[in-house]
Design an enzyme around this catalytic site. Structure first.
Site, mmCIF file in Angstrom:
data_model
loop_
_atom_site.group_PDB
_atom_site.id
_atom_site.type_symbol
_atom_site.label_atom_id
_atom_site.label_comp_id
_atom_site.label_asym_id
_atom_site.label_seq_id
_atom_site.Cartn_x
_atom_site.Cartn_y
_atom_site.Cartn_z
ATOM 1 N N LYS A 1 21.552 31.349 23.630
ATOM 2 C CA LYS A 1 20.220 31.685 24.164
ATOM 3 C C LYS A 1 20.240 31.387 25.664
ATOM 4 O O LYS A 1 19.740 32.144 26.502
ATOM 5 C CB LYS A 1 19.129 30.823 23.496
ATOM 6 C CG LYS A 1 19.155 30.817 21.949
ATOM 7 C CD LYS A 1 18.068 29.905 21.374
ATOM 8 C CE LYS A 1 18.381 29.280 20.006
ATOM 9 N NZ LYS A 1 18.645 30.124 18.901
ATOM 10 N N TRP B 1 20.314 32.809 9.126
ATOM 11 C CA TRP B 1 19.278 32.096 9.892
ATOM 12 C C TRP B 1 19.165 32.702 11.297
ATOM 13 O O TRP B 1 18.092 32.793 11.870
ATOM 14 C CB TRP B 1 19.676 30.622 9.953
ATOM 15 C CG TRP B 1 18.736 29.677 10.630
ATOM 16 C CD1 TRP B 1 19.000 28.924 11.729
ATOM 17 C CD2 TRP B 1 17.408 29.332 10.225
ATOM 18 N NE1 TRP B 1 17.919 28.138 12.049
ATOM 19 C CE2 TRP B 1 16.922 28.376 11.146
ATOM 20 C CE3 TRP B 1 16.564 29.746 9.197
ATOM 21 C CZ2 TRP B 1 15.647 27.824 11.061
ATOM 22 C CZ3 TRP B 1 15.294 29.209 9.115
ATOM 23 C CH2 TRP B 1 14.842 28.263 10.035
ATOM 24 N N SER C 1 25.012 29.720 19.994
ATOM 25 C CA SER C 1 23.759 29.293 19.374
ATOM 26 C C SER C 1 22.711 28.913 20.431
ATOM 27 O O SER C 1 22.337 29.764 21.234
ATOM 28 C CB SER C 1 24.065 28.144 18.424
ATOM 29 O OG SER C 1 23.085 28.083 17.461
ATOM 30 N N HIS D 1 28.304 29.859 10.820
ATOM 31 C CA HIS D 1 27.831 29.657 12.194
ATOM 32 C C HIS D 1 28.831 28.801 12.977
ATOM 33 O O HIS D 1 28.967 27.601 12.716
ATOM 34 C CB HIS D 1 26.480 28.934 12.080
ATOM 35 C CG HIS D 1 25.724 28.789 13.344
ATOM 36 N ND1 HIS D 1 25.325 29.856 14.102
ATOM 37 C CD2 HIS D 1 25.268 27.674 13.993
ATOM 38 C CE1 HIS D 1 24.645 29.416 15.146
ATOM 39 N NE2 HIS D 1 24.613 28.096 15.107
HETATM 40 C C1 GTR Z 1 19.577 25.481 14.819
HETATM 41 C C2 GTR Z 1 18.495 26.281 15.455
HETATM 42 C C3 GTR Z 1 19.075 27.544 16.010
HETATM 43 C C4 GTR Z 1 20.358 27.314 16.771
HETATM 44 C C5 GTR Z 1 21.225 26.205 16.218
HETATM 45 C C6 GTR Z 1 22.330 25.678 17.135
HETATM 46 O O1 GTR Z 1 19.123 24.338 14.202
HETATM 47 O O2 GTR Z 1 17.539 26.554 14.491
HETATM 48 O O3 GTR Z 1 18.112 28.212 16.790
HETATM 49 O O4 GTR Z 1 20.110 27.120 18.096
HETATM 50 O O5 GTR Z 1 20.496 25.134 15.823
HETATM 51 O O6 GTR Z 1 22.187 25.579 18.337
HETATM 52 O O7 GTR Z 1 23.384 25.340 16.599
#
Ligand code: GTR
Length: 418
Positions: free
Chosen positions: A261, A348, A257, A399
């Site tokens: 990045k 998302w 996540s 996720h």
């Molecule tokens: C979310 C965000 C994502 C992702 C995620 C995470 O809230 O919108 O871009 O980075 O967090 O890191 O778990």
């Protein structure tokens, strides 16, 4: 009798239905579940989760220089186009690392040669960075397999979830960092916590590494928090290249996540990483910004104003003006190994946008002779695709980063690091 017969018949048909559903999931290109699309749209109507509502867009040509020259051979890529793209990402997306001089010191603070019941050696290393009269410590934890007869390949995880997922004593075990399984497969496992570099909150770039290295005023292209975390991965790499138990040419940087990045940016900035694993990296990671699917540039900039450089805010609700898109970030990893993966319920993070990004980065991998080629249509659920130096999967579920994902990463590394 008749009732029993009907019961058998209905059980038979239900089984048939279930097995045909399973079969179609394993053989047909992945599609987002309609139910999930409906639910997410209801929860957050201001964001798009419907494929048919993706606007039409044109991606910048990864293989054309700013002056309009076609990149037709590896030399032009390496000497011209790669640096142009890297520079555009520094200036507009992740920001630039300040050139402030600093000192760095490694100290092995703990060694256990019989960790994991004798299967591994545990080392805990403090990496101290000193500048402007202040210092900061990156706590690197490292396990290497004892059965190894030569330096081991290794996965370095950027931990964005906190130490409970990465317990060095292994009292708490988490699929997020499955050390035991990786050691059994001959891989070293290292981890550091992103917050050692920079706490994940907006304080106008005062705390963390910013407090040591930043120049004032904070310019529009100065690094944000993701770039600071990526820089931390490189400082861990500075130690890893000195450790004889590790094969420095087989170090993968992994992140989930926001960590995904970061892993992509670390791999773009630091070519010593020979593999990048971007797990569900979504917006600002692998997902194409121009698709505006799920999380958008505008939303990520407002929810996490510290992640990117100030210039990135210019592209909130203005994605077509970006001189890059995320396929170009993936291309910066070429010709090294790249793993992009997604989860079926994590719309998302735009799984299709991540896949198409990889698809549009592949021409660079091809140009650099890696024998990579993938189809434009997405693979089925839970079906790993490996082609030359690129790999992809979309796992069922939410996720997260699970052992299932790690096993696929290791399958790819088995081939790629051979
Ligand atoms: C979310 C965000 C994502 C992702 C995620 C995470 O809230 O919108 O871009 O980075 O967090 O890191 O778990």
């Amino acid at each position: 009798m008749k009732f029993k017969y009907l019961l058998h018949l209905s059980v038979f048909f239900s089984l048939l239905l279930i097995s045909s559903k399973i079969l179609s999931q394993t053989t047909e290109s992945w599609q987002a579940s309609k139910l999930i699309v409906e639910k997410l749209t209801k929860d957050r109507p201001e964001f798009n989760y419907a494929e048919e509502k993706v606007p039409s867009y044109t991606l910048p040509d990864v293989l054309k220089t700013v002056d309009g020259w076609k990149v037709t051979n590896p030399d032009i890529w390496t000497n011209v186009r790669r640096s142009e793209i890297l520079e555009m990402f520094r200036k507009n997306v992740f920001g630039r690392v300040p050139e402030t001089p600093y000192q760095k010191n490694f100290k092995v603070v703990n060694i256990d040669k019989k960790a994991l019941g004798g299967a591994a050696t545990l080392k805990q290393v403090d990496i101290t960075i000193t500048a402007s009269g202040k210092s900061l410590v990156i706590h690197l934890t490292l396990f290497t397999p004892n059965k190894a007869t030569k330096p081991s390949p290794l996965f370095l995880l950027i931990d964005n979830r906190g130490p409970s997922n990465t317990d060095p004593l292994r009292k708490v075990k988490s699929e997020f960092w499955p050390v035991e399984e990786a050691i059994a497969r001959g891989y070293g496992m290292a981890v550091f916590c992103n917050s050692d570099l920079d706490p994940d909150d907006f304080d106008d770039f005062k705390n963390g590494i910013h407090g040591l290295l930043d120049k004032t005023p904070h310019t529009d292209d100065a690094w944000g928090t993701l770039a600071a975390w990526a820089w931390g991965a490189s400082r861990c790499m500075d130690y890893l290249v000195t450790d004889k138990s590790i094969d420095k040419d087989k170090v993968a940087v992994v992140g989930h996540s926001r960590g995904g990045k970061t892993a992509l940016w670390a791999g773009a900035e630091d070519t010593r990483f020979s593999m990048v694993v971007a797990n569900e990296s979504g917006a600002g990671g692998a997902a194409l910004a121009r698709r505006r699917f799920g999380e958008t540039v505008g939303r990520i900039n407002s929810a996490f104003p510290h992640w990117f450089c100030t210039n990135y805010k210019k592209y909130s609700n203005n994605e077509d003006a970006l001189p890059v898109d995320m396929h170009m970030l993936l291309a910066l990893v070429a010709p090294r190994a790249l793993y992009v993966d997604c989860a079926s319920e994590d719309l998302w993070g735009d799984p299709r946008g991540c896949y198409l990004s990889l698809y549009n980065a592949v021409p660079v991998f091809k140009l650099l002779g890696t024998n990579s080629d993938i189809q434009e249509t997405m693979p089925p659920l839970n079906k790993q695709v490996i082609s030359g130096k690129v790999a992809f999967h979309i796992r069922d579920g939410v996720h997260n980063m699970l052992l299932k994902d790690w096993n696929w990463f290791m399958d790819f590394a088995d081939i790629s690091f051979r």
